[in-house]
Design an enzyme around this catalytic site. Structure first.
Site, short mmCIF file in Angstrom:
data_model
loop_
_atom_site.label_atom_id
_atom_site.label_comp_id
_atom_site.label_asym_id
_atom_site.label_seq_id
_atom_site.Cartn_x
_atom_site.Cartn_y
_atom_site.Cartn_z
N HIS A 1 34.45 26.76 50.65
CA HIS A 1 34.27 25.61 51.49
C HIS A 1 32.92 25.45 52.17
O HIS A 1 32.94 25.17 53.35
CB HIS A 1 35.45 25.56 52.70
CG HIS A 1 35.52 26.66 53.54
ND1 HIS A 1 36.55 27.31 53.99
CD2 HIS A 1 34.58 27.53 54.23
CE1 HIS A 1 36.25 28.28 54.93
NE2 HIS A 1 34.84 28.41 54.81
N HIS B 1 29.23 35.93 50.59
CA HIS B 1 27.87 35.66 50.98
C HIS B 1 27.93 36.23 52.47
O HIS B 1 28.81 36.66 53.07
CB HIS B 1 27.93 33.99 51.57
CG HIS B 1 29.28 33.47 52.22
ND1 HIS B 1 30.56 33.69 51.96
CD2 HIS B 1 29.22 32.74 53.09
CE1 HIS B 1 31.01 32.97 52.82
NE2 HIS B 1 30.47 32.53 53.94
N HIS C 1 35.65 26.97 62.24
CA HIS C 1 34.19 27.51 62.57
C HIS C 1 33.97 27.04 63.91
O HIS C 1 32.89 26.51 64.15
CB HIS C 1 33.27 26.90 61.65
CG HIS C 1 33.76 27.38 60.18
ND1 HIS C 1 34.45 26.69 59.35
CD2 HIS C 1 33.31 28.46 59.41
CE1 HIS C 1 34.88 27.19 58.19
NE2 HIS C 1 33.93 28.15 58.04
N GLU D 1 36.24 36.05 54.59
CA GLU D 1 36.85 34.80 54.29
C GLU D 1 37.84 34.88 52.95
O GLU D 1 38.93 34.13 52.91
CB GLU D 1 35.98 33.51 54.07
CG GLU D 1 35.11 33.29 55.36
CD GLU D 1 34.37 32.10 55.26
OE1 GLU D 1 33.92 31.41 56.21
OE2 GLU D 1 34.16 31.45 54.01
FE FE2 Z 1 33.59 29.37 56.34
#
Ligand code: FE2
Length: 314
Positions: free
Chosen positions: A12, A196, A59, A243
């Protein structure tokens, strides 16, 4: 009764939303990313779910460090796009399904998963970017093709839930949906990741070997994933790779045996590995029964480097 007919995993990445919103989808850098979702959008148009449950993380848009629910279920009638610092994304307000969401909340909480119930909540790119990738670009004056029940998971502040807890929550959601009397066909999304890291000395880390192994096991042997400790996600997939536990909620909500009908993987988008998978339950039931054959055989796997490497932010 209602049934979960398929699960979708999708990164996302916020920069994907920015590329969409700023008309950059045809630029070579971004075309490489969006091209991987063309077949997915065809699949979604053909599948036509009645409801989508989207597992994502907020977030610091709807929540902040003042309030951090581990699992928060959206039971509202609608969820406006959040202002993430440069105004809300130009996407439609997301319509919910309060009746099914409330049923899931009751069933899951009585199954001893202590969800937070959200009767008012804005949603950020964590949810709307995968919606664009799977439903296509929708103007803010348009409508998303189906109602959505958001499930926000804390993966931004320690301690996030374990992968096993996520997987078991998925099992409880499956049970909840299957005890709902209406004949609804439900698709569940797991979003975020893949590998990431956005800050610190390892910023830009991507581990394609880890990502591909995760996708393989998600499809064929999810029990190999549910016991992975947080520290392994962080070491192997970067700090934000945690995540990926959200994908285990999606997988837990599916049958043990599934058909992997599509996969896409590319590196990078911004500073993130983009992963995507579509898994179909073999027993599709309800209105889905006999509607279409499983799309097994359309599997596509983009080549990916097997080494850990770094990429520039974009
Ligand atoms: Fe995220």
């Amino acid at each position: 009764m209602a049934r979960i007919i398929a699960g979708v995993g999708s990164s996302h990445v916020p920069a994907i939303g920015a590329a969409l919103d700023n008309g950059k989808t045809e630029e070579p850098y971004w075309k490489r990313v969006f091209s991987g979702f063309v077949k997915s959008q065809e699949w979604m148009r053909e599948t036509k779910p009645d409801v989508a449950i989207i597992v994502y993380n907020d977030h610091a848009s709807a929540f902040s460090v003042d309030l951090i629910p581990t699992f928060a279920l959206g039971c509202a009638a609608e969820f406006p796009p959040a202002d993430e610092g440069w105004g809300p994304r130009p996407v439609p307000v997301v319509k919910g399904n309060p009746a099914l969401a409330s049923h899931i909340a009751q069933s899951v909480i009585l199954d001893e998963f202590d969800l937070t119930i959200c009767n008012k909540m804005e949603v950020d790119h964590g949810m709307t970017v995968p919606m664009n990738l799977l439903f296509g670009k929708v103007d803010k004056n348009g409508h998303w093709p189906c109602p959505v029940i958001p499930l926000a998971v804390n993966v931004v502040m320690y301690p996030p839930p374990t992968g096993h807890r996520c997987y078991m929550l998925g099992r409880a959601i499956k049970k909840a949906v299957e005890s709902y009397p209406d004949d609804l066909r439900v698709v569940i999304f797991g979003t975020g990741g893949l590998s990431h890291q956005i800050s610190g000395p390892r910023a830009g880390l991507i581990n394609s070997k880890w990502d591909k192994n995760f996708l393989d096991n998600l499809s064929k042997d999810p029990q190999k994933l549910v016991k992975i400790p947080h520290i392994d996600y962080m070491r192997e997939a970067g700090a934000e790779g945690i995540e990926m536990v959200m994908w285990l909620i999606m997988r837990g909500a599916l049958d043990d045996k599934v058909d992997e009908v599509y996969r896409f993987y590319t590196v990078p988008a911004s500073n993130t590995a983009v992963g995507h998978i579509i898994l179909e339950n073999r027993a599709r039931g309800g209105k889905a029964a006999g509607k279409r054959k499983p799309a097994a055989g359309k599997l596509k796997r983009a080549a990916a480097s097997a080494k850990v490497h770094r990429v520039r932010s974009r």
